[in-house]
Enzyme design. Structure first.
Site, PDB file in Angstrom:
ATOM      1  CE  LYS A  13      -1.942  -1.183   3.932  1.00  0.00           C
ATOM      2  NZ  LYS A  13      -1.225  -2.421   4.242  1.00  0.00           N
ATOM      3  NE  ARG A  88      -4.755  -1.213   9.734  1.00  0.00           N
ATOM      4  CZ  ARG A  88      -3.626  -0.737   9.201  1.00  0.00           C
ATOM      5  NH1 ARG A  88      -3.599   0.417   8.597  1.00  0.00           N
ATOM      6  NH2 ARG A  88      -2.534  -1.450   9.271  1.00  0.00           N
ATOM      7  NE  ARG A 127       7.865  -2.017   6.226  1.00  0.00           N
ATOM      8  CZ  ARG A 127       6.547  -2.014   6.414  1.00  0.00           C
ATOM      9  NH1 ARG A 127       5.743  -1.565   5.482  1.00  0.00           N
ATOM     10  NH2 ARG A 127       6.047  -2.480   7.528  1.00  0.00           N
ATOM     11  NE  ARG A 172       2.062  -4.484  11.213  1.00  0.00           N
ATOM     12  CZ  ARG A 172       3.281  -4.327  10.678  1.00  0.00           C
ATOM     13  NH1 ARG A 172       4.366  -4.633  11.372  1.00  0.00           N
ATOM     14  NH2 ARG A 172       3.420  -3.842   9.462  1.00  0.00           N
TER      15      ARG A 172
HETATM   16  P1  AP5 Z   1       4.890  -1.629   1.882  1.00  0.00           P
HETATM   17  O1  AP5 Z   1       4.472  -0.849   0.694  1.00  0.00           O
HETATM   18  O2  AP5 Z   1       5.660  -0.915   2.945  1.00  0.00           O
HETATM   19  O3  AP5 Z   1       3.620  -2.406   2.503  1.00  0.00           O
HETATM   20  P2  AP5 Z   1       2.322  -1.849   3.200  1.00  0.00           P
HETATM   21  O4  AP5 Z   1       1.134  -2.512   2.598  1.00  0.00           O
HETATM   22  O5  AP5 Z   1       2.306  -0.343   3.223  1.00  0.00           O
HETATM   23  O6  AP5 Z   1       2.553  -2.476   4.619  1.00  0.00           O
HETATM   24  P3  AP5 Z   1       2.569  -1.870   6.083  1.00  0.00           P
HETATM   25  O7  AP5 Z   1       3.321  -2.846   6.940  1.00  0.00           O
HETATM   26  O8  AP5 Z   1       3.056  -0.450   6.109  1.00  0.00           O
HETATM   27  O9  AP5 Z   1       1.070  -1.939   6.403  1.00  0.00           O
HETATM   28  P4  AP5 Z   1       0.428  -1.932   7.758  1.00  0.00           P
HETATM   29  O10 AP5 Z   1      -0.989  -1.849   7.332  1.00  0.00           O
HETATM   30  O11 AP5 Z   1       0.767  -3.021   8.688  1.00  0.00           O
HETATM   31  O12 AP5 Z   1       1.098  -0.662   8.470  1.00  0.00           O
HETATM   32  P5  AP5 Z   1       0.555   0.796   8.799  1.00  0.00           P
HETATM   33  O13 AP5 Z   1       1.711   1.690   8.821  1.00  0.00           O
HETATM   34  O14 AP5 Z   1      -0.627   1.135   7.973  1.00  0.00           O
HETATM   35  O15 AP5 Z   1       5.714  -2.901   1.368  1.00  0.00           O
HETATM   36  C1  AP5 Z   1       6.364  -3.764   2.297  1.00  0.00           C
HETATM   37  C2  AP5 Z   1       7.745  -4.170   1.729  1.00  0.00           C
HETATM   38  O16 AP5 Z   1       7.535  -5.002   0.590  1.00  0.00           O
HETATM   39  C3  AP5 Z   1       8.603  -2.982   1.246  1.00  0.00           C
HETATM   40  O17 AP5 Z   1       9.947  -3.219   1.590  1.00  0.00           O
HETATM   41  C4  AP5 Z   1       8.420  -2.973  -0.289  1.00  0.00           C
HETATM   42  O18 AP5 Z   1       9.608  -2.529  -0.947  1.00  0.00           O
HETATM   43  C5  AP5 Z   1       8.143  -4.444  -0.581  1.00  0.00           C
HETATM   44  N1  AP5 Z   1       7.172  -4.615  -1.658  1.00  0.00           N
HETATM   45  C6  AP5 Z   1       6.037  -3.874  -1.881  1.00  0.00           C
HETATM   46  N2  AP5 Z   1       5.357  -4.354  -2.955  1.00  0.00           N
HETATM   47  C7  AP5 Z   1       6.068  -5.434  -3.397  1.00  0.00           C
HETATM   48  C8  AP5 Z   1       5.897  -6.346  -4.486  1.00  0.00           C
HETATM   49  N3  AP5 Z   1       4.851  -6.255  -5.330  1.00  0.00           N
HETATM   50  N4  AP5 Z   1       6.822  -7.330  -4.636  1.00  0.00           N
HETATM   51  C9  AP5 Z   1       7.898  -7.424  -3.797  1.00  0.00           C
HETATM   52  N5  AP5 Z   1       8.129  -6.561  -2.758  1.00  0.00           N
HETATM   53  C10 AP5 Z   1       7.220  -5.587  -2.561  1.00  0.00           C
HETATM   54  O19 AP5 Z   1      -0.003   0.563  10.295  1.00  0.00           O
HETATM   55  C11 AP5 Z   1       0.863   0.320  11.381  1.00  0.00           C
HETATM   56  C12 AP5 Z   1       0.055   0.282  12.678  1.00  0.00           C
HETATM   57  O20 AP5 Z   1      -0.618   1.554  12.859  1.00  0.00           O
HETATM   58  C13 AP5 Z   1      -1.085  -0.746  12.719  1.00  0.00           C
HETATM   59  O21 AP5 Z   1      -0.613  -2.029  13.116  1.00  0.00           O
HETATM   60  C14 AP5 Z   1      -2.026  -0.101  13.752  1.00  0.00           C
HETATM   61  O22 AP5 Z   1      -1.536  -0.281  15.071  1.00  0.00           O
HETATM   62  C15 AP5 Z   1      -1.921   1.378  13.426  1.00  0.00           C
HETATM   63  N6  AP5 Z   1      -2.925   1.849  12.438  1.00  0.00           N
HETATM   64  C16 AP5 Z   1      -2.652   2.412  11.215  1.00  0.00           C
HETATM   65  N7  AP5 Z   1      -3.802   2.757  10.603  1.00  0.00           N
HETATM   66  C17 AP5 Z   1      -4.806   2.413  11.440  1.00  0.00           C
HETATM   67  C18 AP5 Z   1      -6.233   2.501  11.357  1.00  0.00           C
HETATM   68  N8  AP5 Z   1      -6.852   3.037  10.278  1.00  0.00           N
HETATM   69  N9  AP5 Z   1      -6.970   2.017  12.391  1.00  0.00           N
HETATM   70  C19 AP5 Z   1      -6.381   1.505  13.499  1.00  0.00           C
HETATM   71  N10 AP5 Z   1      -5.034   1.388  13.651  1.00  0.00           N
HETATM   72  C20 AP5 Z   1      -4.258   1.840  12.616  1.00  0.00           C
END
Ligand code: AP5
Length: 214
Positions: A13, A88, A127, A172
């Site tokens: 994402k 979410r 990552r 997660r």
């Molecule tokens: P990346 O693009 O970083 O993946 P992502 O989908 O953004 O994953 P996240 O881990 O950031 O998502 P998340 O939902 O757990 O975290 P968030 O920060 O939202 O890609 C990952 C890796 O893979 C990278 O190294 C990239 O280079 C590689 N890659 C990407 N695409 C690829 C492909 N096609 N092939 C190969 N490699 C690839 O949330 C963190 C925390 O915040 C949550 O756990 C929660 O506690 C809180 N939070 C955030 N939003 C909310 C909400 N709305 N409600 C409640 N709690 C929330």
């Protein structure tokens, strides 16, 4: 254009939002980044949510709804936005509909980034990000052109997220299955949902997304 990217941790994402932001000329809103900034600033909200985030649990709907409502009312969102990591939960999705309707707005696209959840631990533990400009990399799938130096700002300082460890990633992933996956039928019923194969290489995923929007 108002877009939601839905997908488990590691689906890509954040990676795709940054590319789409430039291609579509609309802003990326990552609730994860906003919450990490709150934690880093040690604000009162930041202190409340730090341990929740480190354990891999979701932050409360109240905090998220207030934060996103304030953010999307800013002028840089008037042309549209890409929501990365929000909504979410069903409560967040319904609150988002209400806040947009008040401004005579609505979502245009909801994208399900479909992945093999088992492969996401490998994606996330590999990552890392540039500490200066935030650019994202991966040990195997997206390495800097010159090892140890950011492609975008030439700085040598990289960091890894404290919640990117196998135990927290599994929690997660479970939070996604239990609390976020129910949004798929919610948006399918509104005819907003498009599904893409996010297991494909990064560039291929980008072109599949562009084919939907352009
Ligand atoms: P990346 O693009 O970083 O993946 P992502 O989908 O953004 O994953 P996240 O881990 O950031 O998502 P998340 O939902 O757990 O975290 P968030 O920060 O939202 O890609 C990952 C890796 O893979 C990278 O190294 C990239 O280079 C590689 N890659 C990407 N695409 C690829 C492909 N096609 N092939 C190969 N490699 C690839 O949330 C963190 C925390 O915040 C949550 O756990 C929660 O506690 C809180 N939070 C955030 N939003 C909310 C909400 N709305 N409600 C409640 N709690 C929330």
């Amino acid at each position: 254009m108002r877009i939601v990217l839905l997908g488990p941790p590691g689906a890509g994402k954040g990676t795709q939002s940054v590319v789409l932001e430039e291609k579509l000329g609309i802003i990326q809103l990552s609730t994860g980044d906003m919450l990490r900034s709150a934690v880093a600033s040690a604000s009162s909200i930041g202190k409340q949510i730090k341990s929740l985030m480190e354990s891999g649990s979701l932050v409360s709907d109240e905090v998220i709804v207030e934060m996103i409502s304030e953010r999307i009312s800013k002028s840089d969102c008037s042309n549209g936005f890409i929501l990365d990591g929000c909504p979410r939960t069903l409560a967040q999705a319904k609150a988002l509909d209400i806040m947009l309707a008040k401004e005579n707005m609505a979502l245009d696209y909801v994208i399900e980034m479909s992945v093999d959840a088992e492969k996401m631990v490998q994606r996330i533990v590999g990552r890392f990000n540039c500490q200066s400009c935030g650019a994202g990399y991966h040990d195997e799938f997206k390495t800097p052109q010159t090892a140890g130096t950011c492609d975008h700002c030439d700085k040598p300082d990289f960091q890894r997220r404290s919640d990117d460890n196998p135990e927290t990633i599994r929690k997660r992933l479970k939070a996604y299955d239990d609390q976020t996956a129910p949004l798929l039928p919610f948006y399918r019923d509104k005819s907003l949902l498009h599904t893409i194969n996010a297991m494909a290489p990064i560039d291929r995923v980008t072109s599949d997304l562009e084919a939907i929007f352009c």
